[in-house]
Enzyme design. Structure first.
Site, PDB file in Angstrom:
ATOM      1  N   LYS A 149       0.801  -1.016  -0.012  1.00 36.54           N
ATOM      2  CA  LYS A 149      -0.248  -0.070   0.316  1.00 36.54           C
ATOM      3  C   LYS A 149       0.829   1.491   0.024  1.00 36.54           C
ATOM      4  O   LYS A 149       2.145   1.278   0.333  1.00 36.54           O
ATOM      5  CB  LYS A 149      -0.567   0.029   1.405  1.00 36.54           C
ATOM      6  CG  LYS A 149      -1.914  -0.876   0.776  1.00 36.54           C
ATOM      7  CD  LYS A 149      -2.943  -0.771   1.617  1.00 36.54           C
ATOM      8  CE  LYS A 149      -4.565  -1.514   1.392  1.00 36.54           C
ATOM      9  NZ  LYS A 149      -5.563  -2.063   1.884  1.00 36.54           N
ATOM     10  N   ARG A 207      -3.711 -10.130   4.948  1.00 40.71           N
ATOM     11  CA  ARG A 207      -3.647  -9.916   3.810  1.00 40.71           C
ATOM     12  C   ARG A 207      -2.104 -10.314   3.007  1.00 40.71           C
ATOM     13  O   ARG A 207      -2.169  -8.381   3.229  1.00 40.71           O
ATOM     14  CB  ARG A 207      -4.791  -9.184   3.157  1.00 40.71           C
ATOM     15  CG  ARG A 207      -5.275  -9.327   1.109  1.00 40.71           C
ATOM     16  CD  ARG A 207      -6.465  -8.446   1.669  1.00 40.71           C
ATOM     17  NE  ARG A 207      -7.150  -8.004   0.523  1.00 40.71           N
ATOM     18  CZ  ARG A 207      -6.633  -7.828  -0.573  1.00 40.71           C
ATOM     19  NH1 ARG A 207      -5.672  -6.708  -0.233  1.00 40.71           N
ATOM     20  NH2 ARG A 207      -6.803  -7.109  -1.530  1.00 40.71           N
TER      21      ARG A 207
HETATM   22  C1  7PM Z   1      -5.540  -0.091  -5.419  1.00 33.25           C
HETATM   23  C2  7PM Z   1      -6.067   0.299  -4.244  1.00 33.25           C
HETATM   24  C3  7PM Z   1      -5.225  -1.175  -5.501  1.00 33.25           C
HETATM   25  C4  7PM Z   1      -6.237  -0.554  -3.006  1.00 33.25           C
HETATM   26  C5  7PM Z   1      -5.897  -2.519  -4.452  1.00 33.25           C
HETATM   27  C6  7PM Z   1      -6.259  -2.085  -3.065  1.00 33.25           C
HETATM   28  C7  7PM Z   1      -7.841  -4.639   1.622  1.00 33.25           C
HETATM   29  C8  7PM Z   1      -9.344  -5.563   1.264  1.00 33.25           C
HETATM   30  C9  7PM Z   1      -8.065  -4.102  -0.761  1.00 33.25           C
HETATM   31  C10 7PM Z   1      -8.443  -4.803   2.467  1.00 33.25           C
HETATM   32  C11 7PM Z   1      -9.357  -6.057   2.829  1.00 33.25           C
HETATM   33  C12 7PM Z   1      -4.731  -3.811  -2.450  1.00 33.25           C
HETATM   34  C13 7PM Z   1      -6.437  -2.786  -2.489  1.00 33.25           C
HETATM   35  N1  7PM Z   1      -7.373  -4.011   0.568  1.00 33.25           N
HETATM   36  N2  7PM Z   1     -10.350  -6.296   1.627  1.00 33.25           N
HETATM   37  N3  7PM Z   1      -9.402  -5.098  -0.523  1.00 33.25           N
HETATM   38  N4  7PM Z   1      -8.658  -5.753   3.126  1.00 33.25           N
HETATM   39  N5  7PM Z   1     -10.825  -6.856   3.485  1.00 33.25           N
HETATM   40  O1  7PM Z   1      -4.426  -3.411  -1.926  1.00 33.25           O
HETATM   41  O2  7PM Z   1      -6.776  -3.964   3.439  1.00 33.25           O
HETATM   42  O3  7PM Z   1      -5.274  -4.983  -2.123  1.00 33.25           O
HETATM   43  S1  7PM Z   1      -8.121  -3.791  -2.381  1.00 33.25           S
END
Ligand code: 7PM
Length: 276
Positions: A221, A255
């Site tokens: 992130k 995750r």
């Molecule tokens: C762009 C920005 C692409 C953010 C992808 C993301 C989480 C999630 C995501 C989390 C849970 C990523 C995120 N993040 N589900 N889905 N917890 N439960 O970095 O922090 O994968 S998407």
């Protein structure tokens, strides 16, 4: 077998690793329409080999800045991959979606967990989740994906986030969802700036007040990028540091995009925790 996997996850004392499987069209094959299911299954196999306990299959519909896709397109992307993984691997399967139709179809295809960044606030999602016998991840998000990073604001951290999750847990229980099916997640990066994310991580032990398994996702992130000056593909070490801190502060599911490295970090934590 699905039932056994679920029991194992619930019973395990040591934290579980959730590998991220983004299922998006391959822009190299035919201009962004063709989805290579075989490639997705190979990436799933690599994560299972590396020791992932859970695979989180997402079609990227609710990601910030992501192009909105139709329900049919999200179904076409996700369901064959969920079915393919369920058929081949003994792994817990999560579906990253906020749409009731996707939740139903994914669970019918073998998913055992619903990962909803809207925490079942979208129309019909609560009812769908209640009618299914899956685990449910309730994640905190302030605002909407396309504007949530503009001016996030909190009165108290992590109190505001914990209060929101407590309210969603109550709403789920009122809708007939057993508490035992729930997992909570602070939602790093979802309507949070770097200072917010760091403060939530620093005080993560406070989420124990919710008395539910805690899932954290910091892998790759932007906050990790800003702390290190690293681009998205070079944030692995920062992600491991964050995961180790989170687990030491009580997280039970991590995750991550980097399953093998996270498994190794957890082995060191486990050795120390069980020594002497
Ligand atoms: C762009 C920005 C692409 C953010 C992808 C993301 C989480 C999630 C995501 C989390 C849970 C990523 C995120 N993040 N589900 N889905 N917890 N439960 O970095 O922090 O994968 S998407």
């Amino acid at each position: 077998m699905r039932q056994a996997a679920k029991k194992k996850l619930a019973d395990t004392k040591s934290p579980a690793v959730m590998g991220v499987l983004n299922v998006t069209p391959d822009s190299f094959s035919d201009g962004g329409q063709f989805l290579d299911e075989g490639d997705a299954l190979r990436r799933a196999a690599a994560m299972v080999d590396a020791g992932a306990h859970i695979i989180d299959v997402g079609g990227e519909s609710t990601r910030p800045g992501a192009q909105k896709i139709s329900l049919q397109e999200e179904l076409d992307r996700i369901i064959p991959v969920v079915a393919g993984i369920a058929k081949r691997f003994d792994v817990e399967l999560s579906v990253d979606s906020s749409k009731p139709e996707i939740m139903r179809a994914a669970v019918a295809a073998g998913a055992t967990m619903i990962n909803d960044v809207y925490a079942l606030r979208r129309p019909g999602a609560m009812q769908a989740a209640a009618s299914l016998n899956s685990m449910i991840v309730l994640m905190h998000m302030q605002g909407q994906p396309d504007s949530m990073q503009e001016a996030p604001h909190y009165n108290t951290l992590p109190g505001d986030v914990i209060d929101f999750l407590a309210e969603r847990v109550s709403a789920c229980v009122a809708s007939g969802i057993e508490r035992e099916r729930l997992i909570v997640d602070p939602g790093f990066g979802f309507g949070k700036n770097d200072r917010h994310n760091v403060e939530i991580l620093a005080k993560l032990e406070q989420f124990a007040d919710l008395r539910l398994p805690l899932l954290v996702g910091l892998s790759r992130k932007k906050t990790l990028g800003n702390l290190t000056g690293r681009s998205v593909q070079d944030r692995g070490a920062a992600g491991i540091a964050a995961a180790v801190i989170a687990v030491q502060k009580g997280a039970s599911i991590v995750r991550t995009h980097d399953v093998a490295a996270t498994i190794d970090a957890l082995a060191v934590i486990r050795a120390v925790a069980t020594s002497g």
